[in-house]
Design a protein around this motif. Structure first.
Motif: not given
Length: 306
Positions: A207-224
């Motif tokens: 990956a070669d990307t901005g931090m925000a873009e990296f998190l949007r693309a690869h961080a998973r969102s969950v709901v408690r």
């Protein structure tokens, strides 16, 4: 600026770096991430002319590092904080570098004060703690007031105050328009420090990307979700991409649905919700998910002792 083009390094049968192409731009803190054995240190050594590429090239501020007539003024580097003669004091270590690189003596005092070593500047480096050694290494990197800074694991051995100081230092250097390239295994700290990421695995660019873009693309969102009727709610949260699990406090963790979707489903079923909170996975979680197939050294799973 650092420009790597098809950068490759082979040690016999071992391919350490495999055609890496990336650009580290000024004005940003760029984090360099990868599992152990990914080729990060080898890449940094090639940037600094310590290792010769098998093929490809890397330029620092438009030239190979070795072609700069005054490299310490162009690039400040920390690859190994302990690469200092143990019998030499911090002051004399920096003074020797200053004299051989045409740097004024007052600059030595400036960087010693900047890294917080004024009280121990006359102490032999061999008696330094790991954290003090890191500060001396950073002082060495800053000595020539360089346009480009390359730091390999600068946070090792630092306490909380030291880590916060390094974070502020790196961000201030980038704000001055300098190129800042830093590797670290401390993902939570990198998330607070870097604006751009270069991620490698098994010597290849992932990956070669901005931090925000990296998190949007690869961080998973969950709901408690907390409710007095969790089992009833689960029956209304079904679908091919929806996963629901129980937490220790009987709350539900739901992936595949937004808070709005869960709230509407609960309302339609007449189920009262006590908590509905969106949670995002960390940089560490996103990094592990992305690089899972690129881990070269993986520990075996060990069960609890009987």
């Amino acid at each position: 600026m650092i420009e790597a083009r098809n950068l490759t390094k082979r040690y016999g049968e071992k391919l350490a770096v495999d055609e890496l192409t990336f650009t580290v731009r000024p004005g940003l803190v760029t984090g360099f991430l990868g599992p152990n054995g990914a080729g990060k240190s080898t890449t940094m050594r090639m940037i600094l002319g310590l290792d010769t590429p098998t093929s490809g090239s890397v330029l620092v501020n438009g030239r190979p590092y070795r072609a700069h007539p005054a490299p310490l003024h162009e690039v400040g580097a920390l690859l190994e904080a302990r690469s200092i003669h143990p019998g030499r004091t911090a002051f004399h270590h920096l003074l020797a570098l200053a004299r051989t690189n045409g740097i004024r003596r007052s600059r030595v005092d400036d960087v010693i004060e900047a890294v917080g070593l004024s009280d121990v500047a006359r102490r032999r480096a061999g008696r330094f703690s790991l954290g003090m050694g890191q500060r001396l290494g950073i002082a060495t990197a800053l000595l020539g007031d360089p346009r480009t800074i390359v730091l390999d694991e600068p946070l090792n051995g630092l306490d909380t105050e030291g880590i916060r100081w390094v974070r502020a230092l790196l961000q201030s250097l980038a704000a001055e328009g300098r190129t800042v390239f830093v590797s670290s295994h401390l993902m939570n700290e990198m998330a607070l420090t870097a604006q751009h990421l270069i991620v490698v695995g098994k010597g290849r660019l992932i990956a070669d990307t901005g931090m925000a873009e990296f998190l949007r693309a690869h961080a998973r969102s969950v709901v408690r979700v907390r409710t007095a009727e969790p089992h009833a709610l689960i029956t209304h949260l079904t679908g091919p991409d929806i996963e629901v699990s129980f937490e220790p406090d009987e709350a539900l963790t739901v992936s595949g649905l937004t808070t709005d979707q869960i709230g509407k489903a609960a309302g339609a079923a007449g189920i009262t919700l006590l908590e509905l909170t969106a949670q995002h996975s960390s940089l560490e979680d996103a990094f592990i998910d992305l690089t899972g197939d690129a881990v070269e050294y993986r520990a075996a799973t060990v069960g609890a002792p009987s």
